[in-house]
Design a protein around this motif. Structure first.
Motif, mmCIF file in Angstrom:
data_model
loop_
_atom_site.group_PDB
_atom_site.id
_atom_site.type_symbol
_atom_site.label_atom_id
_atom_site.label_comp_id
_atom_site.label_asym_id
_atom_site.label_seq_id
_atom_site.Cartn_x
_atom_site.Cartn_y
_atom_site.Cartn_z
ATOM 1 N N GLN A 1 -6.011 -8.540 5.126
ATOM 2 C CA GLN A 1 -5.099 -8.187 4.041
ATOM 3 C C GLN A 1 -4.557 -6.783 4.286
ATOM 4 O O GLN A 1 -5.306 -5.864 4.606
ATOM 5 N N ARG A 2 -3.243 -6.642 4.119
ATOM 6 C CA ARG A 2 -2.616 -5.320 4.219
ATOM 7 C C ARG A 2 -3.165 -4.432 3.112
ATOM 8 O O ARG A 2 -3.342 -4.865 1.976
ATOM 9 N N SER A 3 -3.425 -3.190 3.455
ATOM 10 C CA SER A 3 -3.920 -2.234 2.475
ATOM 11 C C SER A 3 -2.859 -1.984 1.405
ATOM 12 O O SER A 3 -1.668 -1.872 1.705
ATOM 13 N N ALA A 4 -3.296 -1.899 0.168
ATOM 14 C CA ALA A 4 -2.371 -1.612 -0.931
ATOM 15 C C ALA A 4 -1.880 -0.171 -0.867
ATOM 16 O O ALA A 4 -0.789 0.141 -1.345
ATOM 17 N N THR A 5 -2.671 0.710 -0.255
ATOM 18 C CA THR A 5 -2.307 2.125 -0.204
ATOM 19 C C THR A 5 -1.608 2.533 1.089
ATOM 20 O O THR A 5 -0.957 3.567 1.122
ATOM 21 N N ASP A 6 -1.759 1.747 2.151
ATOM 22 C CA ASP A 6 -1.143 2.089 3.439
ATOM 23 C C ASP A 6 -0.751 0.799 4.145
ATOM 24 O O ASP A 6 -1.602 0.096 4.684
ATOM 25 N N GLU A 7 0.552 0.491 4.145
ATOM 26 C CA GLU A 7 1.075 -0.759 4.715
ATOM 27 C C GLU A 7 0.716 -0.935 6.198
ATOM 28 O O GLU A 7 0.699 -2.039 6.699
ATOM 29 N N ARG A 8 0.458 0.168 6.899
ATOM 30 C CA ARG A 8 0.143 0.078 8.326
ATOM 31 C C ARG A 8 -1.284 -0.396 8.569
ATOM 32 O O ARG A 8 -1.620 -0.827 9.664
ATOM 33 N N ARG A 9 -2.117 -0.310 7.580
ATOM 34 C CA ARG A 9 -3.543 -0.635 7.714
ATOM 35 C C ARG A 9 -3.813 -2.072 7.279
ATOM 36 O O ARG A 9 -3.343 -2.508 6.236
#
Length: 145
Positions: free
Chosen positions: A83-91
């Motif tokens: 799942q893409r991080s809610a706080t950092d799209e790159r993570r």
């Protein structure tokens, strides 16, 4: 002047040992429906869940191009979630599913089944593991220059 013979080369001893270990693990992991690299990913997740793809790469010394297909297959098998991080799209965050978490108990016996629970060579194997970790760290440091 000829170089060292094959059996005198550290690289060949490491290569042969790696192939032998992987082959020894194969039937045990087949029972769980896992490949050796998938098993290693799960071992990291059982220790460090949740974690990022970057953390997995650091722990396993693998790049994201190698990890992505592994994680995709583990996700298709219902063992992990990406799942893409809610706080950092790159993570991309990786978590275990209940099925992936349950597999830990079944896999816990694999090292003992491979070498035996009361192996008289436990001290020697621990020293070998430490020496290999030192060699790996040294080689990574040299190639990072």
């Amino acid at each position: 002047m000829a170089g060292p013979r094959l059996d005198e080369q550290l690289c060949f001893a490491l290569y042969s040992a790696s192939r032998a270990v992987t082959a020894a693990y194969r039937p045990l992991l087949d029972e769980l429906g896992l490949t050796y690299p998938q098993y290693l990913v799960l071992v990291v997740l059982w220790e460090d869940e949740p974690c990022t793809v970057g953390h997995l790469g650091d722990r396993l010394h693998l790049d994201s191009g190698t990890l992505s297909p592994l994680l995709k297959r583990l996700e298709s098998a219902g063992l992990v979630r990406r799942q893409r991080s809610a706080t950092d799209e790159r993570r991309v965050d990786i978590t275990l599913t209940p099925k992936g978490r349950a597999l830990e108990e079944r896999a816990a016996c694999i090292p003992d089944r491979l070498l035996g629970p009361n192996d008289s060579a436990a001290d020697e194997l621990a020293a070998l593991r430490q020496a290999l970790q030192m060699i790996t760290a040294e080689l990574h440091a040299r190639t990072a220059l």
